[in-house]
Design an enzyme around this catalytic site. Sequence first.
Site, PDB file in Angstrom:
ATOM      1  N   PHE A  12     -67.285 -64.643 -30.847  1.00 46.52           N
ATOM      2  CA  PHE A  12     -66.039 -65.246 -31.353  1.00 46.52           C
ATOM      3  C   PHE A  12     -65.584 -66.409 -30.456  1.00 46.52           C
ATOM      4  N   ILE A  13     -65.145 -66.101 -29.246  1.00 50.69           N
ATOM      5  CA  ILE A  13     -64.596 -67.152 -28.377  1.00 50.69           C
ATOM      6  C   ILE A  13     -65.714 -68.091 -27.908  1.00 50.69           C
ATOM      7  N   ILE A  61     -78.327 -60.436 -20.746  1.00 50.16           N
ATOM      8  CA  ILE A  61     -77.878 -60.584 -19.347  1.00 50.16           C
ATOM      9  C   ILE A  61     -78.156 -59.325 -18.519  1.00 50.16           C
ATOM     10  N   ALA A  84     -70.173 -60.253 -23.283  1.00 43.70           N
ATOM     11  CA  ALA A  84     -69.608 -58.949 -22.924  1.00 43.70           C
ATOM     12  C   ALA A  84     -69.568 -58.064 -24.159  1.00 43.70           C
ATOM     13  N   GLU A  85     -69.440 -56.778 -23.918  1.00 43.49           N
ATOM     14  CA  GLU A  85     -68.967 -55.870 -24.958  1.00 43.49           C
ATOM     15  C   GLU A  85     -67.452 -56.016 -24.909  1.00 43.49           C
ATOM     16  N   THR A 131     -60.070 -60.897 -19.022  1.00 42.04           N
ATOM     17  CA  THR A 131     -59.012 -60.478 -19.947  1.00 42.04           C
ATOM     18  C   THR A 131     -57.738 -60.064 -19.206  1.00 42.04           C
ATOM     19  N   ASP A 132     -56.615 -60.131 -19.914  1.00 39.61           N
ATOM     20  CA  ASP A 132     -55.352 -59.655 -19.322  1.00 39.61           C
ATOM     21  C   ASP A 132     -55.323 -58.122 -19.211  1.00 39.61           C
ATOM     22  N   GLU A 133     -56.263 -57.452 -19.909  1.00 38.43           N
ATOM     23  CA  GLU A 133     -56.228 -55.977 -19.913  1.00 38.43           C
ATOM     24  C   GLU A 133     -56.514 -55.379 -18.536  1.00 38.43           C
ATOM     25  N   TYR A 157     -63.257 -50.318 -21.406  1.00 38.48           N
ATOM     26  CA  TYR A 157     -63.464 -51.773 -21.536  1.00 38.48           C
ATOM     27  C   TYR A 157     -62.786 -52.507 -20.387  1.00 38.48           C
ATOM     28  N   LYS A 161     -64.334 -54.750 -17.254  1.00 40.83           N
ATOM     29  CA  LYS A 161     -64.000 -56.163 -17.007  1.00 40.83           C
ATOM     30  C   LYS A 161     -63.410 -56.310 -15.605  1.00 40.83           C
ATOM     31  N   LEU A 197     -58.009 -56.326 -34.817  1.00 37.17           N
ATOM     32  CA  LEU A 197     -56.850 -56.138 -35.703  1.00 37.17           C
ATOM     33  C   LEU A 197     -56.690 -57.205 -36.792  1.00 37.17           C
ATOM     34  N   ASN A 256     -47.461 -54.727 -33.274  1.00 36.70           N
ATOM     35  CA  ASN A 256     -48.551 -54.652 -34.258  1.00 36.70           C
ATOM     36  C   ASN A 256     -48.037 -54.545 -35.688  1.00 36.70           C
ATOM     37  N   GLY A 290     -55.251 -43.441 -24.935  1.00 34.96           N
ATOM     38  CA  GLY A 290     -54.844 -44.273 -23.786  1.00 34.96           C
ATOM     39  C   GLY A 290     -54.330 -45.648 -24.181  1.00 34.96           C
TER      40      GLY A 290
HETATM   41  P1  NAD Z   1     -67.432 -61.008 -28.897  1.00 32.14           P
HETATM   42  O1  NAD Z   1     -67.671 -59.541 -28.886  1.00 32.14           O
HETATM   43  O2  NAD Z   1     -67.005 -61.675 -30.159  1.00 32.14           O
HETATM   44  O3  NAD Z   1     -68.752 -61.769 -28.417  1.00 32.14           O
HETATM   45  C1  NAD Z   1     -69.521 -61.344 -27.330  1.00 32.14           C
HETATM   46  C2  NAD Z   1     -70.833 -62.117 -27.352  1.00 32.14           C
HETATM   47  O4  NAD Z   1     -71.618 -61.673 -26.227  1.00 32.14           O
HETATM   48  C3  NAD Z   1     -71.680 -61.864 -28.609  1.00 32.14           C
HETATM   49  O5  NAD Z   1     -72.200 -63.075 -29.101  1.00 32.14           O
HETATM   50  C4  NAD Z   1     -72.795 -60.961 -28.111  1.00 32.14           C
HETATM   51  O6  NAD Z   1     -74.009 -61.101 -28.843  1.00 32.14           O
HETATM   52  C5  NAD Z   1     -72.928 -61.408 -26.672  1.00 32.14           C
HETATM   53  N1  NAD Z   1     -73.513 -60.370 -25.824  1.00 32.14           N
HETATM   54  C6  NAD Z   1     -73.114 -59.061 -25.738  1.00 32.14           C
HETATM   55  N2  NAD Z   1     -73.903 -58.402 -24.882  1.00 32.14           N
HETATM   56  C7  NAD Z   1     -74.795 -59.302 -24.397  1.00 32.14           C
HETATM   57  C8  NAD Z   1     -75.847 -59.225 -23.465  1.00 32.14           C
HETATM   58  N3  NAD Z   1     -76.165 -58.060 -22.874  1.00 32.14           N
HETATM   59  N4  NAD Z   1     -76.558 -60.333 -23.172  1.00 32.14           N
HETATM   60  C9  NAD Z   1     -76.243 -61.522 -23.774  1.00 32.14           C
HETATM   61  N5  NAD Z   1     -75.270 -61.642 -24.683  1.00 32.14           N
HETATM   62  C10 NAD Z   1     -74.543 -60.558 -25.000  1.00 32.14           C
HETATM   63  O7  NAD Z   1     -66.409 -61.261 -27.726  1.00 32.14           O
HETATM   64  P2  NAD Z   1     -65.173 -62.284 -27.639  1.00 32.14           P
HETATM   65  O8  NAD Z   1     -64.003 -61.651 -28.256  1.00 32.14           O
HETATM   66  O9  NAD Z   1     -65.618 -63.614 -28.072  1.00 32.14           O
HETATM   67  O10 NAD Z   1     -64.947 -62.283 -26.055  1.00 32.14           O
HETATM   68  C11 NAD Z   1     -65.684 -63.162 -25.222  1.00 32.14           C
HETATM   69  C12 NAD Z   1     -65.266 -62.946 -23.776  1.00 32.14           C
HETATM   70  O11 NAD Z   1     -63.882 -63.222 -23.645  1.00 32.14           O
HETATM   71  C13 NAD Z   1     -65.469 -61.518 -23.290  1.00 32.14           C
HETATM   72  O12 NAD Z   1     -65.904 -61.594 -21.950  1.00 32.14           O
HETATM   73  C14 NAD Z   1     -64.087 -60.902 -23.376  1.00 32.14           C
HETATM   74  O13 NAD Z   1     -63.929 -59.887 -22.418  1.00 32.14           O
HETATM   75  C15 NAD Z   1     -63.200 -62.090 -23.088  1.00 32.14           C
HETATM   76  N6  NAD Z   1     -61.856 -62.050 -23.697  1.00 32.14           N
HETATM   77  C16 NAD Z   1     -61.718 -61.795 -25.044  1.00 32.14           C
HETATM   78  C17 NAD Z   1     -60.442 -61.846 -25.603  1.00 32.14           C
HETATM   79  C18 NAD Z   1     -60.213 -61.612 -27.080  1.00 32.14           C
HETATM   80  O14 NAD Z   1     -59.064 -61.538 -27.519  1.00 32.14           O
HETATM   81  N7  NAD Z   1     -61.262 -61.493 -27.898  1.00 32.14           N
HETATM   82  C19 NAD Z   1     -59.330 -62.116 -24.793  1.00 32.14           C
HETATM   83  C20 NAD Z   1     -59.523 -62.335 -23.428  1.00 32.14           C
HETATM   84  C21 NAD Z   1     -60.791 -62.325 -22.894  1.00 32.14           C
HETATM   85  O1  DAU Z   2     -55.807 -58.680 -24.430  1.00 36.72           O
HETATM   86  C1  DAU Z   2     -57.071 -59.243 -24.540  1.00 36.72           C
HETATM   87  C2  DAU Z   2     -57.992 -58.300 -25.285  1.00 36.72           C
HETATM   88  O2  DAU Z   2     -57.581 -58.318 -26.650  1.00 36.72           O
HETATM   89  C3  DAU Z   2     -59.464 -58.666 -25.163  1.00 36.72           C
HETATM   90  O3  DAU Z   2     -59.858 -58.554 -23.826  1.00 36.72           O
HETATM   91  C4  DAU Z   2     -60.327 -57.758 -26.040  1.00 36.72           C
HETATM   92  O4  DAU Z   2     -61.675 -58.172 -25.977  1.00 36.72           O
HETATM   93  C5  DAU Z   2     -59.821 -57.859 -27.457  1.00 36.72           C
HETATM   94  O5  DAU Z   2     -60.568 -56.986 -28.308  1.00 36.72           O
HETATM   95  C6  DAU Z   2     -58.328 -57.534 -27.537  1.00 36.72           C
HETATM   96  O6  DAU Z   2     -58.101 -56.111 -27.276  1.00 36.72           O
HETATM   97  P1  DAU Z   2     -57.054 -55.252 -28.150  1.00 36.72           P
HETATM   98  O7  DAU Z   2     -57.425 -53.839 -28.024  1.00 36.72           O
HETATM   99  O8  DAU Z   2     -55.660 -55.647 -27.850  1.00 36.72           O
HETATM  100  O9  DAU Z   2     -57.424 -55.839 -29.626  1.00 36.72           O
HETATM  101  P2  DAU Z   2     -57.590 -55.115 -31.039  1.00 36.72           P
HETATM  102  O10 DAU Z   2     -57.670 -56.208 -32.057  1.00 36.72           O
HETATM  103  O11 DAU Z   2     -58.668 -54.090 -31.025  1.00 36.72           O
HETATM  104  O12 DAU Z   2     -56.204 -54.371 -31.227  1.00 36.72           O
HETATM  105  C7  DAU Z   2     -54.982 -55.062 -31.213  1.00 36.72           C
HETATM  106  C8  DAU Z   2     -53.862 -54.046 -31.378  1.00 36.72           C
HETATM  107  O13 DAU Z   2     -53.920 -53.514 -32.697  1.00 36.72           O
HETATM  108  C9  DAU Z   2     -53.986 -52.856 -30.447  1.00 36.72           C
HETATM  109  O14 DAU Z   2     -52.686 -52.453 -30.055  1.00 36.72           O
HETATM  110  C10 DAU Z   2     -54.637 -51.778 -31.302  1.00 36.72           C
HETATM  111  C11 DAU Z   2     -54.104 -52.085 -32.688  1.00 36.72           C
HETATM  112  N1  DAU Z   2     -55.010 -51.773 -33.817  1.00 36.72           N
HETATM  113  C12 DAU Z   2     -56.278 -52.253 -33.758  1.00 36.72           C
HETATM  114  C13 DAU Z   2     -57.165 -52.012 -34.780  1.00 36.72           C
HETATM  115  C14 DAU Z   2     -58.583 -52.515 -34.719  1.00 36.72           C
HETATM  116  C15 DAU Z   2     -54.539 -51.068 -34.914  1.00 36.72           C
HETATM  117  O15 DAU Z   2     -53.385 -50.662 -34.977  1.00 36.72           O
HETATM  118  N2  DAU Z   2     -55.413 -50.830 -35.932  1.00 36.72           N
HETATM  119  C16 DAU Z   2     -56.713 -51.259 -35.914  1.00 36.72           C
HETATM  120  O16 DAU Z   2     -57.470 -50.993 -36.875  1.00 36.72           O
END
Ligand code: NAD
Ligand code: DAU
Length: 351
Positions: A12-13, A61, A84-85, A131-133, A157, A161, A197, A256, A290
């Site tokens: 995604f990002i 990786i 990342a996962e 991440t902020d988490e 997760y 991180k 979400l 939410n 949690g």
């Molecule tokens: P995502 O799950 O959409 O994408 C992760 C990517 O990493 C995928 O393309 C996947 O194929 C790749 N990948 C996974 N395991 C791998 C491995 N072992 N080797 C090589 N590639 C691998 O994740 P995202 O939401 O785009 O997040 C990207 C980064 O940003 C992560 O490090 C995440 O912790 C961080 N982040 C995400 C958010 C968010 O809201 N999504 C917010 C803050 C930080």
């Molecule tokens: O804060 C940054 C993080 O945000 C990133 O590091 C993570 O990679 C990213 O997945 C995201 O984590 P969250 O757990 O906050 O995102 P998610 O979209 O899974 O959930 C957002 C909120 O919505 C959370 O409070 C859980 C709730 N939720 C989520 C899903 C998937 C629901 O209520 N129902 C749902 O089906």
Amino acid sequence: MKKILITGGAGFIGSHVVRRFVTQYPEYQIYNLDALTYAGNLENLRDIEDASNYTFVKGDITDAEFIDGLFLENEFYGVIHLAAESHVDRSISDPMAFVVTNVLGTANLLNAAKKSWKETLPAHRFYHVSTDEVYGELHDPAEFFLETTKYDPRSPYSASKAASDHFVRAYHNTYGLPIVISNCSNNYGPNHFPEKLIPLMIHNIIHNKPLPVYGKGENIRDWLFVEDHARAIDVIFHKGNIGETYNIGGHNEWKNLDLVFLLCETMDRKLGRESGTSEKLITYVTDRAGHDLRYAIDATKLKTELGWEPSLQFAEGLERTVDWYLSNSEWLENVTSGSYQKYYEAMYESK
Ligand code: NAD
Ligand code: DAU
């Protein structure tokens, strides 16, 4: 040409970061290293895949030998590490996958960079996207996460991180690796995998499926448009001070349930459904184990030191996001069916 390695660029990002760097910096050769897990999708980069300054490398990786070889073959100027996962719910059902990818995978990259850059360390840059988490959860509405907030990860997760952040800092402190870290709040926008979400709710509204709200829907997240995150990463990669951490956030907190109501209203309008139709799909389900109550970022340091702030208002960002999903129904159906994975696996195995 400077070679930049971006990991996780098919996600995604990562795909927004790759696009930004490929289109804005013709002087860089961008290497996108991605294992194409369920979350990686080369369709995300269809528009730039033929650019002369873009190279895709399929690889994992967690494979230290492969990573070492990649760094020896290519003198990378810099690394932007996003692979990342990333899904909290998956980390609850399969924590070890997060330890392996997020901790071991990051350590492999650090080690390879240390070995291949050893003679010219200060000329390089290793940027770790986090991440902020890692800061845990907030209860007092007046409190925000600062760069100095003590780490308190509470899910597998966020623990993985946090561990990766610690390894990155340890390599700076011990070996002088020139690192920079950012910790960002929740992203939203095009190409977001529909297990998170916002895209899950959009997908389910389109298909008239239940909208699963965890617990009472009272948890709060701080949402940032993904292109604003990509721009922050650009600014920090180029101007951030070595050894520093920068928080990135949207100053855009939503409960939410309020967000799900807003999505229902928006989708009813876009789909020409009677107002109130989609909210009937809301279903309260068992809370996430949690479940962190609230995340909220103070991004003052990034604004005052490097001049970055979010550019897009949430209303506009959400409209753009919903419009993108409605015009890319094939993308949405493919990622939910998993057919794209089979297609690309076959394509890369045959190369
Ligand atoms: P995502 O799950 O959409 O994408 C992760 C990517 O990493 C995928 O393309 C996947 O194929 C790749 N990948 C996974 N395991 C791998 C491995 N072992 N080797 C090589 N590639 C691998 O994740 P995202 O939401 O785009 O997040 C990207 C980064 O940003 C992560 O490090 C995440 O912790 C961080 N982040 C995400 C958010 C968010 O809201 N999504 C917010 C803050 C930080
Ligand atoms: O804060 C940054 C993080 O945000 C990133 O590091 C993570 O990679 C990213 O997945 C995201 O984590 P969250 O757990 O906050 O995102 P998610 O979209 O899974 O959930 C957002 C909120 O919505 C959370 O409070 C859980 C709730 N939720 C989520 C899903 C998937 C629901 O209520 N129902 C749902 O089906």
